[in-house]
Write an enzyme that holds these catalytic residues in place. Structure first.
Site, PDB file in Angstrom:
ATOM      1  N   HIS A 158      -4.432  -2.238  -0.650  1.00  0.00           N
ATOM      2  CA  HIS A 158      -3.528  -1.081  -0.585  1.00  0.00           C
ATOM      3  C   HIS A 158      -3.385  -0.377  -1.943  1.00  0.00           C
ATOM      4  CE1 HIS A 158      -2.576  -2.084   3.474  1.00  0.00           C
ATOM      5  NE2 HIS A 158      -1.972  -3.215   3.186  1.00  0.00           N
ATOM      6  N   ASP A 193      -8.727  -6.822   7.596  1.00  0.00           N
ATOM      7  CA  ASP A 193      -7.285  -7.095   7.501  1.00  0.00           C
ATOM      8  C   ASP A 193      -6.547  -6.354   8.641  1.00  0.00           C
ATOM      9  OD1 ASP A 193      -5.172  -7.979   5.060  1.00  0.00           O
ATOM     10  OD2 ASP A 193      -4.414  -6.369   6.331  1.00  0.00           O
ATOM     11  N   HIS A 195      -4.015  -4.588   8.376  1.00  0.00           N
ATOM     12  CA  HIS A 195      -3.585  -3.262   7.907  1.00  0.00           C
ATOM     13  C   HIS A 195      -4.782  -2.460   7.388  1.00  0.00           C
ATOM     14  CE1 HIS A 195      -0.098  -6.031   7.348  1.00  0.00           C
ATOM     15  NE2 HIS A 195       0.545  -5.030   7.899  1.00  0.00           N
ATOM     16  N   ASP A 282      -4.330 -11.612   8.606  1.00  0.00           N
ATOM     17  CA  ASP A 282      -3.077 -11.262   9.271  1.00  0.00           C
ATOM     18  C   ASP A 282      -3.269 -10.590  10.626  1.00  0.00           C
ATOM     19  OD1 ASP A 282      -4.116  -9.183   7.789  1.00  0.00           O
ATOM     20  OD2 ASP A 282      -2.258  -8.664   6.763  1.00  0.00           O
TER      21      ASP A 282
HETATM   22 ZN   LIG Z   1      -2.554  -6.922   5.772  1.00  0.00          ZN
END
Ligand SMILES: [Zn+2]
Length: 343
Positions: A158, A193, A195, A282
């Site tokens: 991120h 991931d 996200h 995740d």
């Molecule tokens: Zn994540």
């Protein structure tokens, strides 16, 4: 396969976190490291300490201004009367077209996308060593190892060129890819991931030499909200070199593997010389974020499928939060990857 990790990476211990406006304990806990180390060892990996690689490989993807901010902001913050124990922004520029602020509060808002990446006195050292683990893994692959695993923590995907966010400070996957570029003309980054890898996308958005592909929970109602949609395809010379595959919430193994096949098609057409896997765990059905429903055997299948490329591969740890199976999920991925090698 070798794995890289340094003890300093465990020192960062963020406390603050807001979820839908409510204060929660920060999920990016140092204990993740213990689970991941156990998982890597169970898959037969040997853990080595990376060397200090200096700022060079990190400054290849981040601005000097931002790195200076990360290194010094905690000390500056502490000098503000009544300031919080961790650096947390309370004001952000609407756009980045204004002036660069001189104050610690202004710079925190400029360089931090959200409240999920509080900075303490240990953050800089932990982030540095996390990035050096990624550099070491990339160098191992450049020296001829078919693959290497970097146990990066704090995670990185991120983090943009000059913005931290979502538990991330230095973009380890981008650092690995840029390091590989010294030898490889084309590098693909595959982000699995939960996200969207918004920072990684941002760093390479206008470049055709690094293909960024991300599978993730649809950001229409999920972090990071503003990025990760299918129509973000790159810009300028990078147009067509970014692929987002947003998945419906709670999608399980079959939907994930189907999307992975689409990702593979694009990666094959790109014909990369090396691959970086941004390995978040995740997407697991039991992860506290609860966004997707990949199973432990599913991670093994994902690992096996990725190994099928037979490319020099750097595996960089991203997310994956505390739950009983965190270590097992890493073992499953790495075992599947090892078992699925076509060489
Ligand atoms: Zn994540």
């Amino acid at each position: 396969m070798k794995a890289f990790y340094a003890e300093e990476q465990k020192r960062h211990d963020p406390k603050a976190f807001l979820s839908s406006g409510a204060q929660q304990p920060n999920p990016e806990k140092p204990e993740r490291v213990e689970r991941l180390l156990a998982g890597a060892k169970a898959a037969g990996l040997t853990i080595e300490r990376p060397r200090n690689h200096g700022l060079g490989p990190i400054a290849a993807v981040h601005t000097p201004e931002y790195l200076d901010f990360l290194e010094h902001i905690f000390g500056r913050w502490q000098r503000i009367e009544g300031a919080s124990a961790e650096v947390i922004p309370n004001i952000h520029p609407i756009t980045r077209t204004g002036s660069y602020p001189a104050s610690a509060v202004g710079q925190a808002g400029y360089h931090m996308a959200d409240t999920a990446c509080p900075i303490s006195g240990e953050t800089w050292q932990s982030a540095l060593w996390s990035a050096w683990s990624a550099v070491e893994a990339a160098e191992a692959v450049m020296a001829g190892a078919p693959s290497a695993y970097a146990l990066c923590r704090p995670p990185g995907h991120h983090a943009f060129v000059d913005v931290a966010g979502g538990f991330c400070f230095i973009n380890n996957s981008a650092v690995a890819a840029q390091t590989l570029r010294k030898q490889a003309a084309r590098v693909a980054i595959l982000d699995v991931d939960l996200h969207h890898g918004n920072g990684t996308q941002g760093i390479f958005y206008e470049r055709p030499d690094v293909l960024t592909v991300s599978l993730h929970a649809d950001p229409v109602r999920f972090y990071p909200f503003f990025w990760g949609h299918a129509d973000e395809r790159g810009e300028g010379p990078g147009l067509g070199y970014n692929l987002n595959l947003p998945l419906p919430r709670k999608s399980g193994d079959s939907v994930f593997l189907e999307a992975l096949a689409t990702a593979f098609q694009r990666i094959r057409a790109f014909s990369p010389d090396a691959l970086v896997v941004a390995l978040g765990l995740d997407a697991f059905e039991g992860d506290p974020f609860g966004g997707l429903s990949v199973t432990t055997p599913g991670f093994s299948l994902i690992g096996e499928a990725i190994a099928g490329f037979g490319l020099p591969t750097v595996i960089v740890q991203e997310g994956g939060y505390l739950c009983e199976e965190l270590g097992d999920n890493l073992t499953a991925f790495l075992t599947g990857f090892g078992g699925g090698k076509k060489r």
